[in-house]
Design a protein around this motif. Structure first.
Motif, PDB file in Angstrom:
ATOM      1  N   LEU A 120       0.863  -1.184   0.000  1.00 56.91           N
ATOM      2  CA  LEU A 120       0.000   0.000   0.000  1.00 56.91           C
ATOM      3  C   LEU A 120       0.895   1.227   0.000  1.00 56.91           C
ATOM      4  O   LEU A 120       1.843   1.311   0.792  1.00 56.91           O
ATOM      5  CB  LEU A 120      -0.902   0.007   1.246  1.00 56.91           C
ATOM      6  N   LEU A 121       0.591   2.197  -0.883  1.00 57.44           N
ATOM      7  CA  LEU A 121       1.373   3.431  -0.957  1.00 57.44           C
ATOM      8  C   LEU A 121       0.461   4.612  -0.650  1.00 57.44           C
ATOM      9  O   LEU A 121      -0.550   4.834  -1.325  1.00 57.44           O
ATOM     10  CB  LEU A 121       1.985   3.596  -2.354  1.00 57.44           C
ATOM     11  N   LEU A 122       0.842   5.369   0.389  1.00 57.25           N
ATOM     12  CA  LEU A 122       0.116   6.573   0.783  1.00 57.25           C
ATOM     13  C   LEU A 122       0.923   7.779   0.335  1.00 57.25           C
ATOM     14  O   LEU A 122       2.085   7.932   0.719  1.00 57.25           O
ATOM     15  CB  LEU A 122      -0.102   6.595   2.302  1.00 57.25           C
ATOM     16  N   THR A 123       0.313   8.668  -0.450  1.00 64.19           N
ATOM     17  CA  THR A 123       1.073   9.665  -1.209  1.00 64.19           C
ATOM     18  C   THR A 123       0.838  11.104  -0.798  1.00 64.19           C
ATOM     19  O   THR A 123       1.460  12.005  -1.363  1.00 64.19           O
ATOM     20  CB  THR A 123       0.717   9.532  -2.696  1.00 64.19           C
ATOM     21  N   GLY A 124      -0.061  11.377   0.147  1.00 57.28           N
ATOM     22  CA  GLY A 124      -0.314  12.765   0.513  1.00 57.28           C
ATOM     23  C   GLY A 124      -0.831  13.562  -0.670  1.00 57.28           C
ATOM     24  O   GLY A 124      -1.716  13.116  -1.411  1.00 57.28           O
ATOM     25  N   ASP A 125      -0.259  14.756  -0.884  1.00 55.85           N
ATOM     26  CA  ASP A 125      -0.709  15.647  -1.961  1.00 55.85           C
ATOM     27  C   ASP A 125       0.391  15.893  -2.993  1.00 55.85           C
ATOM     28  O   ASP A 125       0.486  16.975  -3.579  1.00 55.85           O
ATOM     29  CB  ASP A 125      -1.159  17.002  -1.378  1.00 55.85           C
TER      30      ASP A 125
ATOM     31  N   ALA B 284       6.728  15.963  -8.153  1.00 55.40           N
ATOM     32  CA  ALA B 284       7.184  15.076  -7.082  1.00 55.40           C
ATOM     33  C   ALA B 284       7.027  13.613  -7.493  1.00 55.40           C
ATOM     34  O   ALA B 284       7.871  12.770  -7.123  1.00 55.40           O
ATOM     35  CB  ALA B 284       6.395  15.355  -5.807  1.00 55.40           C
ATOM     36  N   GLU B 285       5.990  13.308  -8.252  1.00 56.45           N
ATOM     37  CA  GLU B 285       5.815  11.931  -8.728  1.00 56.45           C
ATOM     38  C   GLU B 285       6.977  11.505  -9.621  1.00 56.45           C
ATOM     39  O   GLU B 285       7.455  10.359  -9.551  1.00 56.45           O
ATOM     40  CB  GLU B 285       4.496  11.817  -9.491  1.00 56.45           C
ATOM     41  N   ARG B 286       7.451  12.431 -10.467  1.00 57.40           N
ATOM     42  CA  ARG B 286       8.562  12.118 -11.357  1.00 57.40           C
ATOM     43  C   ARG B 286       9.829  11.788 -10.552  1.00 57.40           C
ATOM     44  O   ARG B 286      10.532  10.815 -10.831  1.00 57.40           O
ATOM     45  CB  ARG B 286       8.825  13.301 -12.294  1.00 57.40           C
ATOM     46  N   VAL B 287      10.082  12.576  -9.518  1.00 56.09           N
ATOM     47  CA  VAL B 287      11.239  12.314  -8.657  1.00 56.09           C
ATOM     48  C   VAL B 287      11.058  10.994  -7.924  1.00 56.09           C
ATOM     49  O   VAL B 287      12.021  10.215  -7.751  1.00 56.09           O
ATOM     50  CB  VAL B 287      11.433  13.472  -7.662  1.00 56.09           C
ATOM     51  N   LEU B 288       9.844  10.717  -7.485  1.00 49.53           N
ATOM     52  CA  LEU B 288       9.553   9.468  -6.779  1.00 49.53           C
ATOM     53  C   LEU B 288       9.857   8.264  -7.668  1.00 49.53           C
ATOM     54  O   LEU B 288      10.472   7.282  -7.226  1.00 49.53           O
ATOM     55  CB  LEU B 288       8.092   9.450  -6.333  1.00 49.53           C
ATOM     56  N   VAL B 289       9.442   8.346  -8.937  1.00 48.16           N
ATOM     57  CA  VAL B 289       9.682   7.235  -9.861  1.00 48.16           C
ATOM     58  C   VAL B 289      11.178   7.037 -10.093  1.00 48.16           C
ATOM     59  O   VAL B 289      11.694   5.913 -10.070  1.00 48.16           O
ATOM     60  CB  VAL B 289       8.944   7.478 -11.192  1.00 48.16           C
ATOM     61  N   TYR B 290      11.909   8.131 -10.289  1.00 46.52           N
ATOM     62  CA  TYR B 290      13.346   8.030 -10.546  1.00 46.52           C
ATOM     63  C   TYR B 290      14.137   7.623  -9.299  1.00 46.52           C
ATOM     64  O   TYR B 290      15.282   7.168  -9.411  1.00 46.52           O
ATOM     65  CB  TYR B 290      13.877   9.365 -11.073  1.00 46.52           C
TER      66      TYR B 290
ATOM     67  N   PRO C  24       6.024  -1.973  -7.795  1.00 46.45           N
ATOM     68  CA  PRO C  24       4.603  -2.252  -8.047  1.00 46.45           C
ATOM     69  C   PRO C  24       3.844  -2.393  -6.722  1.00 46.45           C
ATOM     70  O   PRO C  24       4.339  -3.031  -5.781  1.00 46.45           O
ATOM     71  CB  PRO C  24       4.637  -3.564  -8.822  1.00 46.45           C
ATOM     72  N   VAL C  25       2.683  -1.776  -6.648  1.00 45.40           N
ATOM     73  CA  VAL C  25       1.883  -1.820  -5.422  1.00 45.40           C
ATOM     74  C   VAL C  25       0.502  -2.381  -5.739  1.00 45.40           C
ATOM     75  O   VAL C  25       0.061  -2.380  -6.895  1.00 45.40           O
ATOM     76  CB  VAL C  25       1.747  -0.416  -4.780  1.00 45.40           C
ATOM     77  N   ASP C  26      -0.151  -2.853  -4.700  1.00 45.98           N
ATOM     78  CA  ASP C  26      -1.518  -3.358  -4.860  1.00 45.98           C
ATOM     79  C   ASP C  26      -2.540  -2.261  -4.629  1.00 45.98           C
ATOM     80  O   ASP C  26      -3.579  -2.222  -5.294  1.00 45.98           O
ATOM     81  CB  ASP C  26      -1.752  -4.511  -3.880  1.00 45.98           C
ATOM     82  N   TRP C  27      -2.257  -1.384  -3.677  1.00 49.33           N
ATOM     83  CA  TRP C  27      -3.186  -0.330  -3.302  1.00 49.33           C
ATOM     84  C   TRP C  27      -2.455   1.009  -3.377  1.00 49.33           C
ATOM     85  O   TRP C  27      -1.355   1.154  -2.845  1.00 49.33           O
ATOM     86  CB  TRP C  27      -3.705  -0.532  -1.883  1.00 49.33           C
ATOM     87  N   LEU C  28      -3.097   1.989  -3.999  1.00 50.68           N
ATOM     88  CA  LEU C  28      -2.538   3.334  -4.119  1.00 50.68           C
ATOM     89  C   LEU C  28      -3.545   4.349  -3.606  1.00 50.68           C
ATOM     90  O   LEU C  28      -4.712   4.352  -4.042  1.00 50.68           O
ATOM     91  CB  LEU C  28      -2.198   3.648  -5.578  1.00 50.68           C
ATOM     92  N   LEU C  29      -3.099   5.182  -2.672  1.00 50.58           N
ATOM     93  CA  LEU C  29      -3.920   6.332  -2.286  1.00 50.58           C
ATOM     94  C   LEU C  29      -3.728   7.416  -3.336  1.00 50.58           C
ATOM     95  O   LEU C  29      -2.612   7.886  -3.554  1.00 50.58           O
ATOM     96  CB  LEU C  29      -3.508   6.852  -0.908  1.00 50.58           C
ATOM     97  N   ALA C  30      -4.794   7.806  -4.009  1.00 53.32           N
ATOM     98  CA  ALA C  30      -4.695   8.765  -5.108  1.00 53.32           C
ATOM     99  C   ALA C  30      -4.020  10.044  -4.638  1.00 53.32           C
ATOM    100  O   ALA C  30      -4.479  10.684  -3.687  1.00 53.32           O
ATOM    101  CB  ALA C  30      -6.088   9.080  -5.648  1.00 53.32           C
ATOM    102  N   PRO C  31      -2.913  10.438  -5.269  1.00 58.58           N
ATOM    103  CA  PRO C  31      -2.247  11.683  -4.866  1.00 58.58           C
ATOM    104  C   PRO C  31      -3.183  12.889  -5.007  1.00 58.58           C
ATOM    105  O   PRO C  31      -3.913  13.009  -5.996  1.00 58.58           O
ATOM    106  CB  PRO C  31      -1.062  11.779  -5.844  1.00 58.58           C
ATOM    107  N   HIS C  32      -3.139  13.749  -3.994  1.00 57.74           N
ATOM    108  CA  HIS C  32      -3.893  15.014  -4.001  1.00 57.74           C
ATOM    109  C   HIS C  32      -5.366  14.796  -4.335  1.00 57.74           C
ATOM    110  O   HIS C  32      -5.970  15.551  -5.097  1.00 57.74           O
ATOM    111  CB  HIS C  32      -3.264  15.994  -4.988  1.00 57.74           C
TER     112      HIS C  32
ATOM    113  N   LEU D 203       3.739   7.621 -13.215  1.00 56.58           N
ATOM    114  CA  LEU D 203       3.619   7.043 -11.872  1.00 56.58           C
ATOM    115  C   LEU D 203       2.736   5.804 -11.899  1.00 56.58           C
ATOM    116  O   LEU D 203       3.070   4.772 -11.303  1.00 56.58           O
ATOM    117  CB  LEU D 203       3.047   8.082 -10.908  1.00 56.58           C
ATOM    118  N   LEU D 204       1.595   5.890 -12.559  1.00 56.26           N
ATOM    119  CA  LEU D 204       0.664   4.770 -12.571  1.00 56.26           C
ATOM    120  C   LEU D 204       1.249   3.560 -13.277  1.00 56.26           C
ATOM    121  O   LEU D 204       1.029   2.413 -12.864  1.00 56.26           O
ATOM    122  CB  LEU D 204      -0.654   5.198 -13.228  1.00 56.26           C
ATOM    123  N   GLN D 205       2.002   3.789 -14.353  1.00 57.10           N
ATOM    124  CA  GLN D 205       2.624   2.661 -15.047  1.00 57.10           C
ATOM    125  C   GLN D 205       3.719   2.024 -14.200  1.00 57.10           C
ATOM    126  O   GLN D 205       3.910   0.806 -14.228  1.00 57.10           O
ATOM    127  CB  GLN D 205       3.191   3.128 -16.387  1.00 57.10           C
TER     128      GLN D 205
END
Length: 736
Positions: free
Chosen positions: A626-631, A636-642, A648-656, A667-669
């Protein structure tokens, strides 16, 4: 009477209303049974049928589905006393009419930074209307049931308006009285005097209500049976005293006049208080008691109780949806049980103490079932405050209001009443500081039944066999069985907090709260939703309070959480922007394990704004992530991916909350979640989640769990099962 009451109370426990043909059939069968003198089944079926019919009328008077979220110009009349808090006016509008659509009979509206409104005025308003809808969380207040019980067919936010006609009618008199009361100097307790005289609780602060709740004395500042019965008792006692002294006219029988004047005084007080539901209920109960005293005393004390119960439910079957209905009738029944059938007369001090402890003990199972706070200091606080307020404050407040036209006299009496109220609140403050209210853990049905039986045994007269067994039966309340989370599993609750965020993560021996919901002025969702929900779920302390960043919709309720629970450590993405009392530490990359569950934190040190500075939390249990992403936004997503912090996660808290500036395809891919969690408010002003973002989720494909549609969402990480929304639990009053 018991059969009729049982039929009427069935409504409260129905998951869905029966189809029209079925409750019509119930009414027909009930009348047939009555014709053949089968009284018990007849009254039960008639009660069920009438309750379902009344509830169906209320549901049909709700706003049409196609008007939900639309803004309309309408005209209507303000009823009741508008509530003003933090510059926001909340009030009810009746007889609403619009040229474009048919509207419900009663609306509850909010006007932020609006002009002063008065009861009896007619307004033309532009209103963004919504069907009745509330937050759905475990062990918290059910706003939708409350709205239906008041037959509110729609809520709305006012965009603009113009006054059509000034205040007129009885409501305007109450509003004028309230205005004059608020203009009197009374030690800053003008709001409390207004609550006692005209039933307007908006003058009491949130801190005042919290204090009353902690000491179990909320009933003191709400015009209910206690105050209505007090005034009626004074009038009855005055006539009886005059008759005993020989000063009452002999040609007038004193008992009918005493009962008549007592009831007239109660009705007058009820009119002054606006005849809200608790006041109507109190007047009905008092009327039944006076009739019993006048003509039917030989039939026993339970007769007026059952008559009042049936009368209230026949007049308003939806009353059973309100906690106050259950508490008021239960309190009366407990007092009847505690004092009925006893030999001899007790001294007044002993009787007063017995009334307090019997009520506190007897209401314990009911408070637990309703999910309301339990005050251990309640008996002591009520023992002191009830006679103080009833004898010293209420008479002065009513007489002072009546004598306001007389210079100096009325103001002086209200000043004295305010001085006493200030003393009452200071005393309650000391008691509450020593023993605040307790929000208990939810007890299973078998434990609750044992506790209810134990309470009944303890309330029975001394000397009866097995009475001492009642103490042992109360043990499930003191030591409730806890449903322990298995190792390598995480209990996840995405709470329904509107346009905000709060997620509870609980392992076998630890608890973490990710964000604490929002706060708007004195309306604190951390206090009203997060803390009660966590307490009801058995969480007494938090090992970690992780605040993604300092925005109000994420960290606004953090102080309330810290006040209501023991918090071991506070981490935040913007620690410097939070109140110093939180003692929040900056969020930095770290990893740890609790009960065979791994936790990892990611934070972008070069973030350019608060959203980008959000703490991101990755949780893995038994191979499920499970990934909790805040806002975080797309940057920030681009930096997170790099950063390789994006397995790969099963559950994603939708950012913002699913905004257009987040949930990038990169990010989703990279994450490839099979399910997405969205925390947002219904018809929120930001348009979250954005349609393009929803389209990206569905293209993965990923199942979407939305708190606005599902309420609080519950899942167990590590079981690879589906999530469940609390709104899916059937309740006939709940919007889908």
């Amino acid at each position: 009477m018991l059969a009729l009451a049982a039929g009427l109370l069935v409504l409260r426990f129905l998951p869905a209303l029966p189809p029209t043909w079925l409750w019509l059939l119930l009414l027909l069968v009930g009348f047939a049974c009555l014709f053949f003198r089968r009284v018990l089944p007849a009254l039960f079926l008639l009660g069920v049928g009438w309750a379902c019919l009344s509830a169906q009328w209320a549901l049909e008077d709700r706003l049409a589905v196609d008007l939900d979220g639309r803004t309309l110009w309408l005209e209507g009349r303000v009823v009741g006393l508008p509530e003003v808090r933090d510059g926001t006016v909340r009030f009810q509008l009746e007889d609403a009419r619009s040229r474009r659509a048919d509207l419900p009979q009663r609306l509850r509206l909010t006007w932020r930074s609006g002009p002063p409104l008065h009861a009896g005025e007619r307004w033309r308003l532009a209103v963004a209307l919504e069907r009745p809808r509330g937050l759905v969380n475990p062990h918290t207040f059910d706003y939708e049931a409350w709205l239906l019980a008041r037959r509110v067919g729609a809520t709305g936010t006012i965009k603009a308006g113009e006054l059509l006609s000034p205040a007129q009618g009885a409501g305007s008199w109450r509003d004028e009285i309230r205005r004059r009361l608020h203009g009197v100097e009374a030690f800053g307790r003008e709001g409390a005097i207004s609550a006692l005289v005209v039933g307007d609780g908006s003058g009491l602060s949130t801190a005042d209500w919290r204090l009353l709740q902690d000491t179990g004395t909320v009933h003191l500042m709400v015009i209910s049976g206690q105050h209505v019965a007090l005034l009626a008792g004074v009038l009855y006692g005055l006539v009886a005293c005059l008759a005993r002294l020989g000063l009452w006219p002999r040609r007038l029988p004193w008992l009918p006049w005493a009962c008549g004047l007592a009831f007239a005084g109660a009705l007058g007080y009820g009119w002054l208080a606006g005849f809200e539901v608790p006041v109507r209920r109190a007047c009905v109960m008092l009327g039944m008691v006076l009739i019993w005293r006048l003509r039917f005393r030989h039939l026993g004390v339970w007769l007026p109780f059952l008559l009042a119960l049936d009368t209230v439910l026949l007049l308003e079957p939806l009353a059973s949806l309100q906690p106050g209905f259950w508490l008021s009738f239960a309190a009366v029944a407990i007092l009847v049980l505690a004092f009925g059938g006893r030999l001899g007369v007790w001294p007044w001090a002993q009787a007063l103490w017995r009334a307090q402890w019997a009520t506190a003990l007897g209401l314990l199972p009911l408070l637990l079932a309703l999910g309301l706070p339990i005050s251990a200091s309640g008996p002591l606080a009520n023992l002191i405050a009830v006679p103080w307020v009833s004898v010293g404050v209420v008479p002065l407040a009513l007489l002072g209001t009546l004598l306001l036209p007389v210079p100096v006299v009325g103001e002086s009496m209200l000043w004295l009443a305010g001085a006493q109220l200030e003393g009452v609140f200071r005393l309650l403050g000391m008691i509450a500081e020593a023993s605040p209210a307790w929000l208990p853990h939810a007890v299973p049905l078998w434990g609750w039944l044992l506790a209810a039986l134990g309470t009944l045994l303890l309330l029975l007269p001394a000397g009866l066999p097995l009475r001492a067994l009642g103490l042992a039966l109360l043990l499930p309340l003191a030591f409730p069985p806890v449903d322990r989370v298995p190792r390598a599993r995480v209990e996840v609750w995405l709470l329904d907090v509107g346009q905000g965020l709060s997620v509870l993560l609980r392992t076998r021996n630890h608890a973490l709260l990710y964000d604490a919901a929002s706060r708007f002025g004195e309306f604190d969702l951390g206090e009203r939703v997060v803390v009660p929900a966590l307490r009801g779920l058995g969480v007494r302390s938090l090992d970690l309070l992780l605040l993604s960043h300092a925005d109000g919709d994420h960290a606004g309720g953090s102080l309330a959480v810290q006040r209501g629970l023991r918090v071991g450590e506070v981490l935040a993405g913007e620690a410097a922007a939070l109140p110093a009392s939180l003692a929040a530490q900056p969020c930095t990359a770290r990893q740890w394990r609790w009960d065979e569950v791994s936790f990892s934190i990611w934070h972008w040190p070069q973030a350019g704004n608060g959203n980008q500075a959000s703490c991101v939390l990755l949780v893995e249990a038994n191979g499920e992530r499970l990934l909790l992403t805040g806002d975080i936004d797309t940057a920030a997503e681009r930096v997170l991916v790099y950063s390789r912090f994006s397995p790969p996660v099963d559950w994603l808290l939708a950012p913002h909350h699913g905004s257009r500036s987040s949930s990038s395809m990169d990010l989703l891919q990279a994450l490839a979640p099979r399910a997405v969690l969205i925390s947002r408010g219904w018809h929120n002003a930001f348009g979250h989640p954005h349609p393009t973002v929803l389209a990206r989720y569905r293209s993965l494909p990923a199942e979407v769990y939305d708190t606005a549609r599902l309420g609080a969402v519950h899942l167990r990480l590590g079981d690879r099962g589906a999530a469940i929304g609390l709104r899916e639990q059937p309740r006939f009053w709940r919007e889908k």
